[in-house]
Motif scaffolding. Structure first.
Motif, mmCIF file in Angstrom:
data_model
loop_
_atom_site.group_PDB
_atom_site.id
_atom_site.type_symbol
_atom_site.label_atom_id
_atom_site.label_comp_id
_atom_site.label_asym_id
_atom_site.label_seq_id
_atom_site.Cartn_x
_atom_site.Cartn_y
_atom_site.Cartn_z
ATOM 1 N N ASP A 1 74.351 51.581 38.857
ATOM 2 C CA ASP A 1 73.497 52.669 39.015
ATOM 3 C C ASP A 1 72.927 52.494 40.435
ATOM 4 N N TYR A 2 73.307 53.596 41.192
ATOM 5 C CA TYR A 2 72.581 53.416 42.587
ATOM 6 C C TYR A 2 71.515 54.736 42.632
ATOM 7 N N PHE A 3 70.392 54.468 42.773
ATOM 8 C CA PHE A 3 69.377 55.356 42.983
ATOM 9 C C PHE A 3 69.207 56.080 44.313
ATOM 10 N N ILE A 4 69.915 56.938 44.623
ATOM 11 C CA ILE A 4 69.627 57.656 46.104
ATOM 12 C C ILE A 4 68.433 57.607 46.470
ATOM 13 N N ASP A 5 67.408 58.545 45.642
ATOM 14 C CA ASP A 5 66.058 58.811 45.885
ATOM 15 C C ASP A 5 65.318 58.783 44.637
ATOM 16 N N GLU A 6 64.304 59.278 44.477
ATOM 17 C CA GLU A 6 63.593 59.445 43.385
ATOM 18 C C GLU A 6 64.098 60.442 42.227
ATOM 19 N N ARG A 7 64.891 61.305 42.914
ATOM 20 C CA ARG A 7 65.496 62.351 41.791
ATOM 21 C C ARG A 7 67.037 62.307 41.740
ATOM 22 N N ASN A 8 67.817 61.659 42.548
ATOM 23 C CA ASN A 8 69.182 61.597 42.456
ATOM 24 C C ASN A 8 69.698 60.354 42.214
ATOM 25 N N THR A 9 70.422 60.009 41.142
ATOM 26 C CA THR A 9 71.113 58.857 40.503
ATOM 27 C C THR A 9 72.519 59.145 40.468
ATOM 28 N N VAL A 10 73.577 57.960 40.902
ATOM 29 C CA VAL A 10 75.103 58.209 40.694
ATOM 30 C C VAL A 10 75.229 56.836 39.998
ATOM 31 N N GLY A 11 76.214 57.000 39.035
ATOM 32 C CA GLY A 11 76.658 55.643 38.490
ATOM 33 C C GLY A 11 78.179 55.442 37.945
ATOM 34 N N PHE A 12 78.533 54.325 37.569
ATOM 35 C CA PHE A 12 79.997 54.190 37.389
ATOM 36 C C PHE A 12 79.856 53.144 36.135
ATOM 37 N N VAL A 13 80.763 53.489 35.061
ATOM 38 C CA VAL A 13 80.840 52.387 33.982
ATOM 39 C C VAL A 13 82.083 52.118 33.649
ATOM 40 N N PHE A 14 82.536 50.944 33.409
ATOM 41 C CA PHE A 14 83.920 50.560 32.872
ATOM 42 C C PHE A 14 83.843 49.969 31.509
ATOM 43 N N ASN A 15 84.702 50.343 30.601
ATOM 44 C CA ASN A 15 84.619 49.446 29.282
ATOM 45 C C ASN A 15 85.968 49.359 28.899
ATOM 46 N N GLY A 16 86.295 48.088 28.542
ATOM 47 C CA GLY A 16 87.593 47.938 27.912
ATOM 48 C C GLY A 16 87.393 47.083 26.990
ATOM 49 N N TYR A 17 88.555 46.700 26.062
ATOM 50 C CA TYR A 17 88.794 45.695 25.081
ATOM 51 C C TYR A 17 90.197 45.294 24.722
ATOM 52 N N ASN A 18 90.481 44.146 24.429
ATOM 53 C CA ASN A 18 91.823 43.494 23.753
ATOM 54 C C ASN A 18 91.714 43.014 22.427
ATOM 55 N N SER A 19 92.862 43.447 21.756
ATOM 56 C CA SER A 19 92.698 42.988 20.488
ATOM 57 C C SER A 19 94.282 42.694 20.340
ATOM 58 N N ASN A 20 94.458 41.254 19.582
ATOM 59 C CA ASN A 20 95.973 40.899 19.452
ATOM 60 C C ASN A 20 95.558 39.997 17.994
ATOM 61 N N GLY A 21 96.746 39.840 17.594
ATOM 62 C CA GLY A 21 96.804 38.981 16.156
ATOM 63 C C GLY A 21 98.054 38.884 15.501
ATOM 64 N N ARG A 22 98.084 38.352 14.467
ATOM 65 C CA ARG A 22 99.368 37.835 13.489
ATOM 66 C C ARG A 22 98.945 38.183 12.110
ATOM 67 N N ASN A 23 99.688 39.028 11.500
ATOM 68 C CA ASN A 23 99.436 39.081 10.023
ATOM 69 C C ASN A 23 100.641 38.287 9.238
ATOM 70 N N GLU A 24 100.246 37.444 8.410
ATOM 71 C CA GLU A 24 101.220 36.885 7.490
ATOM 72 C C GLU A 24 101.097 37.336 5.988
ATOM 73 N N SER A 25 102.001 37.921 5.611
ATOM 74 C CA SER A 25 101.871 38.609 4.223
ATOM 75 C C SER A 25 102.987 38.270 3.198
ATOM 76 N N ASP A 26 102.598 37.764 1.953
ATOM 77 C CA ASP A 26 103.394 37.359 0.930
ATOM 78 C C ASP A 26 103.271 38.173 -0.056
ATOM 79 N N VAL A 27 104.496 38.819 -0.770
ATOM 80 C CA VAL A 27 104.420 39.717 -1.787
ATOM 81 C C VAL A 27 105.404 39.380 -2.859
ATOM 82 N N LEU A 28 104.837 39.437 -3.930
ATOM 83 C CA LEU A 28 105.626 39.119 -5.231
ATOM 84 C C LEU A 28 105.384 40.350 -6.292
ATOM 85 N N THR A 29 106.626 41.019 -6.459
ATOM 86 C CA THR A 29 106.750 42.080 -7.283
ATOM 87 C C THR A 29 107.411 41.909 -8.570
ATOM 88 N N LEU A 30 106.800 41.930 -9.846
ATOM 89 C CA LEU A 30 107.550 41.702 -10.959
ATOM 90 C C LEU A 30 107.716 43.074 -11.605
#
Length: 827
Positions: free
Chosen positions: A333-362
């Motif tokens: 956030d940059y406070f230009i003066d007492e009344r004016n403010t400009v800002g920049f925000v960056f958000n990010g995320y990463n998600s990775n994984g592996r599923n091991e599923s075993d199924v028995l159907t009778l």
């Protein structure tokens, strides 16, 4: 897929003490209400910095023998008042842990003088009790405010090491299933916001984000059941706003945290937060990482009924998920003066994984008999990334509070899943029955969101305020689904099961709010207009669905102070829930050979009219009575296909849902070292539709949700916390969900002038959590049961460094919030 269906200590006689304390408080209240006297003693309690001190313990004593006549807690503004006092001599006692006890009086109530106004009473820190350790005033765990309920989890021992999703599971009136779908007071369709910004994610991606948000980074959680017109109209049951911790003054500081957990598998998490502020510039950032390997098991016992015969299926699915998540944020956030403010925000995320599923159907023609079986190993890999950029500007036009702000957002999400299904067939003797059936699918996806909004606030005198704003958003999604069969030692494309789905959506909105405060009444009127243009294009199937519609969303809020300690409120709002992008996608997603789900590109948005009446006593006891009517209800429908002998889930529009709810919240200060927070929500959901499987359908059931949290202060720097919840049997759509319950325990201790904090917690101590679902439809004969790695022990260490008083980075509400709630992500 089916997980989304299935999920849905103080020792020494603590129970006896709690009951005795509640009876004492009840007796004091009845005695006060029936007293014939008209004497009064009032004051306002301040802390050592001369700020209002809410929730301080105040006792009215008989001056003769020091016996307790009445007891109360100070209000949000620090005030308290004893009314209806008979003639006599009284002393006022004010006590807070870490502060010197204050005795005021005696005050003689007589015919000559009946009213005493003590003015401001300032507390002083008790240095002898502190022994060099600074006491920081803490808010109660659960706070009721005019327009929302606030859960102050910042210093909760149970919050440490848990994710935001796990903390939400313990919030009053909130239900979270195992897929991460959130319900509030028995209703789905909740908008989740982070620091006032909607997350723009689908239910699956949102669940992933909440699992990746560490609890020790959260300051509070706000439950807003009837939002004003300033918010996006999405979310038929309201808004849950998760506020992250902020800093206070100039300088540089940060925190470093690390944690470990163990259930059936090991877990780990860590994070770094930094903030630097100068007169003109504030720079901030954080990074959090989590590694979570967890187990779940799903059993499906069902009968496939046809006119000719019955086929019995007993499916057992065990899955181990190994997930890695990282979230990061940076901005200035940059406070230009007492009344004016400009800002920049960056958000990010990463998600990775592996599923091991075993199924028995009778499979057999009668219960307990196996004619054949299918054994499957179904591994899968996934990876999701998300990035959001926000550029904002704010100007304070004059000293009266006139403001104007602009936000521009761009978000991009990508994802991919690769799943393999290896099915082998055996006869009753366990011998190979036929050749194995192998297939796989890949589902790359991309979502781009552009949004901009502007807000204007204009105070009209001291008692009136006008707000208005504009917003426009543009969303484009591209989902591909590639299905292949293994034939002749090679993978072959299956064009009949492959598809590409494109979805474009544009929403343009405008709103206006007018707030007027009278002597004892506050009224706010609002109107929001949203114009929607959407196009869903299933390229392979050559199906195009276009929609254009304009909706108005009015809102009304009235709050009236009946007396100093009594207030009532009324609110009404109309809201909309558009289908998330994943639900519109017609692709088929397999759990195993006989279980799958698919989207519905013809889903319509649902509309809700909500009414709520509330009563508050001393801002502690709160009661709300609510009613809502929803049309075209979007709900999961779990059905069996007798032709293919499979079971599947898909979103459908039911005609209506009528929901009634009663919520009672009552925090109790049992002793100076024991506080109790209790919440009961009772609700009734009734679903109706004229045609489901060729017949009219109606279902409904009374249910309740009970949450209780007990906090024991062992010392100024140590506390014990335990919480429990019980969710009764309830109906949602066509699903009958069995009761769920559990107990959590936490212990926290701080050192080094509270720079170092250690927290130990145990989730589901007695390993009680599990889920079971059956159908409310007579023709559907199945039981879906799930157990998961619910009992987890965690240890978390947090170290704070640098200045303890950094001014907060501005909280921004970006322009693309609601859209991100509907994007798909990792699990």
């Amino acid at each position: 897929m089916l997980e989304s269906v299935c999920e849905k200590l103080c020792p020494m006689k603590k129970n006896t003490t709690l009951i005795f304390a509640i009876l004492c408080l009840a007796f004091s209240y009845v005695k006060a209400q029936t007293a014939t006297g008209d004497g009064e003693i009032s004051a306002r309690v301040l802390d050592e910095t001369k700020k209002a001190f809410p929730y301080a313990t105040v006792s009215l004593l008989n001056s003769g023998d020091s016996s307790i006549v009445k007891g109360t807690l100070t209000a949000e503004d620090g005030g308290f008042q004893f009314k209806g006092l008979k003639a006599g001599s009284y002393t006022v006692s004010i006590y807070v842990v870490g502060y010197k006890k204050v005795l005021k009086g005696p005050y003689l109530i007589s015919a000559d003088k009946k009213v005493y106004g003590l003015g401001d009473v300032q507390l002083a820190i008790d240095s002898r009790e502190l022994k060099g350790v600074e006491i920081v005033k803490q808010r109660p765990l659960i706070e009721r405010q005019i327009d929302k309920t606030v859960i102050n989890v910042e210093n909760s021992a149970i919050a440490a090491g848990n994710s935001a999703l796990e903390i939400l599971e313990r919030a009053p009136g909130v239900t979270v299933d195992r897929e991460g779908n959130v319900s509030l007071k028995g209703k789905q369709g909740v908008m989740i916001m982070l620091d006032g910004k909607p997350t723009y994610l689908s239910s699956e991606q949102l669940a992933n984000l909440l699992r990746s948000t560490e609890g020790n980074a959260i300051q509070s959680i706000e439950l807003i059941t009837n939002p004003s017109a300033k918010y996006d109209a999405a979310g038929n049951s309201g808004i849950i706003n998760i506020k992250l911790k902020k800093n206070q003054n100039y300088g540089t500081n940060g925190s470093l945290s690390a944690g470990a957990g163990y259930g059936r598998y090991h877990k780990a998490n860590g994070g770094l937060t930094m903030n630097h502020r100068e007169k003109k510039l504030n720079v901030f950032g954080n990074f959090n990482y989590g590694k979570n390997k967890r187990y779940s098991g799903t059993d499906i016992v069902r009968v496939n009924n046809t006119i000719a015969d019955k086929t019995y299926f007993d499916q057992v699915n065990t899955t181990v998920r190994d997930r890695n998540n990282s979230n990061y944020k940076a901005g200035a956030d940059y406070f230009i003066d007492e009344r004016n403010t400009v800002g920049f925000v960056f958000n990010g995320y990463n998600s990775n994984g592996r599923n091991e599923s075993d199924v028995l159907t009778l499979i057999g023609d009668r219960p307990g008999k196996t004619d054949s079986s299918v054994v499957a190993q179904n591994p899968g890999d996934y990876k999701y990334t998300g990035m959001t950029y926000n550029l904002n500007y704010k100007v304070t036009i004059d000293t009266s509070g006139q403001e104007f702000s602009v936000d521009v957002d761009y978000s991009r999400y990508t994802g991919s899943e690769d799943n393999h299904f290896n099915n082998r067939y055996f006869n009753a003797a366990g011998q190979p029955l036929k050749s194995a059936y192998l297939f796989r699918n890949a589902s790359p996806s991309e979502t781009n969101i552009r949004a901009a909004k502007a807000d204007y606030t204009y105070p009209i005198g001291k008692a009136m305020k006008f707000e208005a704003g504009l917003k426009s958003s543009l969303v484009k999604t591209d989902n591909n689904f590639i299905f292949e069969n293994f034939e002749g030692n090679a993978w072959m494309d299956d064009p009949k099961r492959s598809n590409q789905f494109l979805y474009d959506e544009n929403i343009n909105a405008a709103y206006a709010n007018l707030n007027r405060k009278f002597k004892a009444t506050t009224v706010q009127l609002g109107l929001r207009a949203e114009q929607t243009n959407s196009k869903g294009n299933s390229i392979t199937d050559n199906k195009i669905v276009k929609r254009h519609y304009l909706n108005l969303f009015p809102s009304v809020f009235v709050n009236h102070e009946l007396a100093k300690n009594h207030e009532m409120g009324f609110s009404y709002s109309r809201r909309i829930d558009r289908p998330d992008y994943e639900s519109l996608n017609p692709f088929i997603s397999y759990l195993d050979l006989y279980s799958f789900n698919f989207g519905n590109p013809f889903l319509k948005p649902q509309y809700t009219n909500s009414f709520e009446l509330s009563y508050g006593y001393k801002k502690t006891l709160n009661v709300t009575l609510g009613y809502s009517h929803t049309t075209d209800v979007i709900t999961d429908v779990l059905l069996t296909d007798t032709a293919t002998k499979t079971i599947f889930i898909s979103d459908q529009n039911l005609a209506t849902q009528d929901s009634y709810n009663l919520n009672i919240s009552c925090p109790v200060q049992v002793t100076k070292w024991w506080s109790s927070s209790n919440n009961l929500t009772t609700y009734y959901n009734n679903f109706k539709t004229p045609d489901l499987l060729g017949a009219p359908y109606e279902s409904g059931r009374i249910a309740f949700n009970l949450n209780t949290t007990q906090t024991i202060t062992l010392a100024p720097t140590a506390s014990v916390e335990w919480s429990g919840y019980y969710q009764s049997r309830n109906v949602y759509g066509t699903l009958l969900i069995a009761p769920q319950y559990g107990v959590d325990l936490g212990l926290s201790k701080s050192f080094m002038d509270k720079k170092l904090s250690l927290k130990l917690s145990a989730n589901d101590v007695f390993k009680l959590q599990r889920s079971s679902i059956t159908s409310t439809l007579p023709s559907q004969d199945y039981v879906v049961s799930e157990r998961w790695e619910s009992r987890v022990f965690r240890f978390t260490c947090t170290y704070r460094f640098g200045s303890n008083a950094i001014k907060a980075a501005r909280q921004r509400t970006g322009g693309s919030e609601a859209e991100r709630n509907r994007v798909k992500s990792g699990r």
